[in-house]
Design a protein around this motif. Structure first.
Motif, PDB file in Angstrom:
ATOM      1  N   SER A  87       0.419  -9.849   8.744  1.00 35.93           N
ATOM      2  CA  SER A  87      -0.898  -9.553   9.082  1.00 35.93           C
ATOM      3  C   SER A  87      -0.866  -8.655  10.342  1.00 35.93           C
ATOM      4  N   HIS A  88       0.198  -8.469  11.097  1.00 36.18           N
ATOM      5  CA  HIS A  88       0.420  -7.812  12.529  1.00 36.18           C
ATOM      6  C   HIS A  88       0.692  -6.419  12.126  1.00 36.18           C
ATOM      7  N   TRP A  89       0.655  -5.865  10.896  1.00 33.83           N
ATOM      8  CA  TRP A  89       0.841  -4.464  10.657  1.00 33.83           C
ATOM      9  C   TRP A  89       0.014  -3.869   9.606  1.00 33.83           C
ATOM     10  N   ALA A  90      -0.322  -2.738   9.557  1.00 31.21           N
ATOM     11  CA  ALA A  90      -1.263  -2.259   8.656  1.00 31.21           C
ATOM     12  C   ALA A  90      -0.769  -0.974   7.699  1.00 31.21           C
ATOM     13  N   TRP A  91      -1.239  -0.658   6.725  1.00 31.67           N
ATOM     14  CA  TRP A  91      -0.745   0.168   5.732  1.00 31.67           C
ATOM     15  C   TRP A  91      -1.584   1.599   6.019  1.00 31.67           C
ATOM     16  N   LEU A  92      -0.969   2.605   6.118  1.00 35.91           N
ATOM     17  CA  LEU A  92      -1.566   3.688   6.162  1.00 35.91           C
ATOM     18  C   LEU A  92      -1.489   4.776   4.879  1.00 35.91           C
ATOM     19  N   TYR A  93      -2.370   5.202   4.461  1.00 35.14           N
ATOM     20  CA  TYR A  93      -2.071   5.955   2.940  1.00 35.14           C
ATOM     21  C   TYR A  93      -3.072   7.193   2.775  1.00 35.14           C
ATOM     22  N   THR A  94      -2.800   7.952   1.750  1.00 36.59           N
ATOM     23  CA  THR A  94      -3.846   8.878   1.556  1.00 36.59           C
ATOM     24  C   THR A  94      -3.899   9.845   2.821  1.00 36.59           C
ATOM     25  N   VAL A  95      -2.950  10.182   3.371  1.00 37.26           N
ATOM     26  CA  VAL A  95      -3.115  10.953   4.734  1.00 37.26           C
ATOM     27  C   VAL A  95      -3.118  12.468   4.141  1.00 37.26           C
ATOM     28  N   ARG A 131       2.662   1.049   8.778  1.00 32.58           N
ATOM     29  CA  ARG A 131       3.545   1.171   7.805  1.00 32.58           C
ATOM     30  C   ARG A 131       3.117   2.196   6.611  1.00 32.58           C
ATOM     31  N   LEU A 132       3.763   3.178   6.243  1.00 29.88           N
ATOM     32  CA  LEU A 132       3.342   4.164   5.179  1.00 29.88           C
ATOM     33  C   LEU A 132       4.630   4.541   4.359  1.00 29.88           C
ATOM     34  N   THR A 133       4.173   4.965   3.074  1.00 29.89           N
ATOM     35  CA  THR A 133       5.202   5.493   2.048  1.00 29.89           C
ATOM     36  C   THR A 133       4.983   6.975   1.971  1.00 29.89           C
ATOM     37  N   CYS A 134       6.051   7.709   1.485  1.00 33.70           N
ATOM     38  CA  CYS A 134       5.829   9.107   1.349  1.00 33.70           C
ATOM     39  C   CYS A 134       6.680   9.568   0.091  1.00 33.70           C
ATOM     40  N   ARG A 135       6.617  10.643  -0.325  1.00 30.97           N
ATOM     41  CA  ARG A 135       7.173  10.999  -1.737  1.00 30.97           C
ATOM     42  C   ARG A 135       8.336  12.041  -1.011  1.00 30.97           C
ATOM     43  N   GLY A 136       9.588  11.517  -1.227  1.00 30.46           N
ATOM     44  CA  GLY A 136      10.831  12.399  -0.831  1.00 30.46           C
ATOM     45  C   GLY A 136      10.623  13.717  -1.522  1.00 30.46           C
ATOM     46  N   GLY A 137      11.530  14.371  -1.020  1.00 34.50           N
ATOM     47  CA  GLY A 137      11.616  15.778  -1.754  1.00 34.50           C
ATOM     48  C   GLY A 137      10.817  17.003  -1.051  1.00 34.50           C
ATOM     49  N   LEU A 138       9.915  16.679  -0.111  1.00 33.94           N
ATOM     50  CA  LEU A 138       8.922  17.751   0.182  1.00 33.94           C
ATOM     51  C   LEU A 138       9.184  17.796   1.568  1.00 33.94           C
ATOM     52  N   LYS A 150       9.829   5.930  11.981  1.00 30.05           N
ATOM     53  CA  LYS A 150      10.956   5.922  11.707  1.00 30.05           C
ATOM     54  C   LYS A 150      11.207   5.385   9.937  1.00 30.05           C
ATOM     55  N   GLU A 151      12.235   6.199   9.320  1.00 20.27           N
ATOM     56  CA  GLU A 151      12.461   5.463   8.233  1.00 20.27           C
ATOM     57  C   GLU A 151      13.296   4.287   7.959  1.00 20.27           C
ATOM     58  N   VAL A 152      12.588   3.389   7.495  1.00 23.05           N
ATOM     59  CA  VAL A 152      13.107   1.855   7.286  1.00 23.05           C
ATOM     60  C   VAL A 152      13.783   1.706   5.928  1.00 23.05           C
ATOM     61  N   GLY A 153      13.207   2.417   5.065  1.00 23.86           N
ATOM     62  CA  GLY A 153      13.732   2.062   3.676  1.00 23.86           C
ATOM     63  C   GLY A 153      13.520   3.458   2.438  1.00 23.86           C
ATOM     64  N   ARG A 154      14.065   3.198   1.524  1.00 24.70           N
ATOM     65  CA  ARG A 154      14.104   4.368   0.566  1.00 24.70           C
ATOM     66  C   ARG A 154      14.152   3.588  -0.891  1.00 24.70           C
ATOM     67  N   VAL A 155      13.488   3.652  -1.665  1.00 22.03           N
ATOM     68  CA  VAL A 155      13.663   3.462  -3.276  1.00 22.03           C
ATOM     69  C   VAL A 155      13.905   4.633  -3.985  1.00 22.03           C
ATOM     70  N   PRO A 156      15.168   4.942  -4.517  1.00 30.43           N
ATOM     71  CA  PRO A 156      15.691   5.999  -5.042  1.00 30.43           C
ATOM     72  C   PRO A 156      14.628   6.284  -6.486  1.00 30.43           C
ATOM     73  N   ALA A 157      14.367   7.444  -6.832  1.00 31.36           N
ATOM     74  CA  ALA A 157      13.779   7.721  -7.994  1.00 31.36           C
ATOM     75  C   ALA A 157      12.661   6.766  -8.436  1.00 31.36           C
ATOM     76  N   ALA A 158      11.848   6.323  -7.411  1.00 34.08           N
ATOM     77  CA  ALA A 158      10.589   5.576  -7.790  1.00 34.08           C
ATOM     78  C   ALA A 158       9.696   6.263  -8.149  1.00 34.08           C
ATOM     79  N   ASP A 169      10.760   7.028  -2.950  1.00 33.91           N
ATOM     80  CA  ASP A 169       9.757   6.772  -2.200  1.00 33.91           C
ATOM     81  C   ASP A 169      10.189   6.052  -0.997  1.00 33.91           C
ATOM     82  N   VAL A 170       9.785   6.826   0.072  1.00 41.04           N
ATOM     83  CA  VAL A 170      10.296   6.619   1.523  1.00 41.04           C
ATOM     84  C   VAL A 170       9.406   5.799   2.204  1.00 41.04           C
ATOM     85  N   ILE A 171      10.032   4.906   2.782  1.00 38.56           N
ATOM     86  CA  ILE A 171       9.163   3.703   3.568  1.00 38.56           C
ATOM     87  C   ILE A 171       9.402   4.051   4.976  1.00 38.56           C
ATOM     88  N   MET A 172       8.318   4.352   5.874  1.00 37.24           N
ATOM     89  CA  MET A 172       8.435   4.629   7.160  1.00 37.24           C
ATOM     90  C   MET A 172       7.457   3.720   8.025  1.00 37.24           C
TER      91      MET A 172
END
Length: 177
Positions: A87-95, A131-138, A150-158, A169-172
């Motif tokens: 609960s100490h972090w929030a998601w950011l999305y649809t930016v 925390r947010l995720t973004c689509r790679g390749g752009l 900062k990039e903290v993870g990446r799920v290939p071809a997700a 799917d890039v996790i930042m």
């Protein structure tokens, strides 16, 4: 021109229609916000209604950027993490920033407003990171990195944009000190 930012605007038909139009315009310009072109506002509407319902229930916040005419030109949704150990972090999305305003620094302004809202609390409670995720390749990870994430993870071809076109799917994460 600068954008005027508002956290938690009143949910009314004008807000709904403005965000829906923005989302369709961004998607159809190739923006990575859950759809690939061509997409109609009608196809996006169920997702927006889920976002607005989550706002009414109190778990989601909306930051809106309006242009000088009052039109919705940018958005970012926040969701509180309901897991008791996270609960100490929030998601950011649809930016989103409307395509006519891209390349003018409004995305940077939006991300600064997001960070200010989280740092000052403004109803967020104690948030230590975003925390947010973004689509790679752009190149989106580069944009978010310039905003301090900062990039903290990446799920290939997700993310499957089309048959044979899979993206990471890039996790930042932005840590708020």
């Amino acid at each position: 021109m600068t954008l005027t930012f508002e956290l938690d605007p009143a949910i009314d038909p004008a807000l709904r229609d403005g965000v829906l139009a923005l989302w369709a315009d961004v998607s159809n310009a190739g923006g990575a916000v859950g759809y690939v072109p061509p997409v109609t506002p009608g196809e996006i509407r169920p997702a927006l209604l889920r976002h607005l319902l989550a706002m009414e229930e109190g778990g989601t916040r909306l930051l809106v950027g309006r242009d000088e005419d009052g039109a919705i030109a940018a958005t970012a949704f926040f969701t509180y993490n309901s897991h008791p150990l996270m609960s100490h972090w929030a998601w950011l999305y649809t930016v989103m920033v409307h395509p006519r305003y891209q390349g003018k620094g409004y995305g940077r302004d939006l991300m600064a407003a997001v960070e200010r809202a989280a740092r000052t609390g403004e109803g967020f409670g104690h948030v230590e990171a975003i925390r947010l995720t973004c689509r790679g390749g752009l190149g989106l990870e580069n944009f978010y990195a310039r905003a301090g994430y900062k990039e903290v993870g990446r799920v290939p071809a997700a993310i499957r944009v089309a048959p044979g076109d899979d993206r990471d799917d890039v996790i930042m994460l932005l840590t708020l000190d």
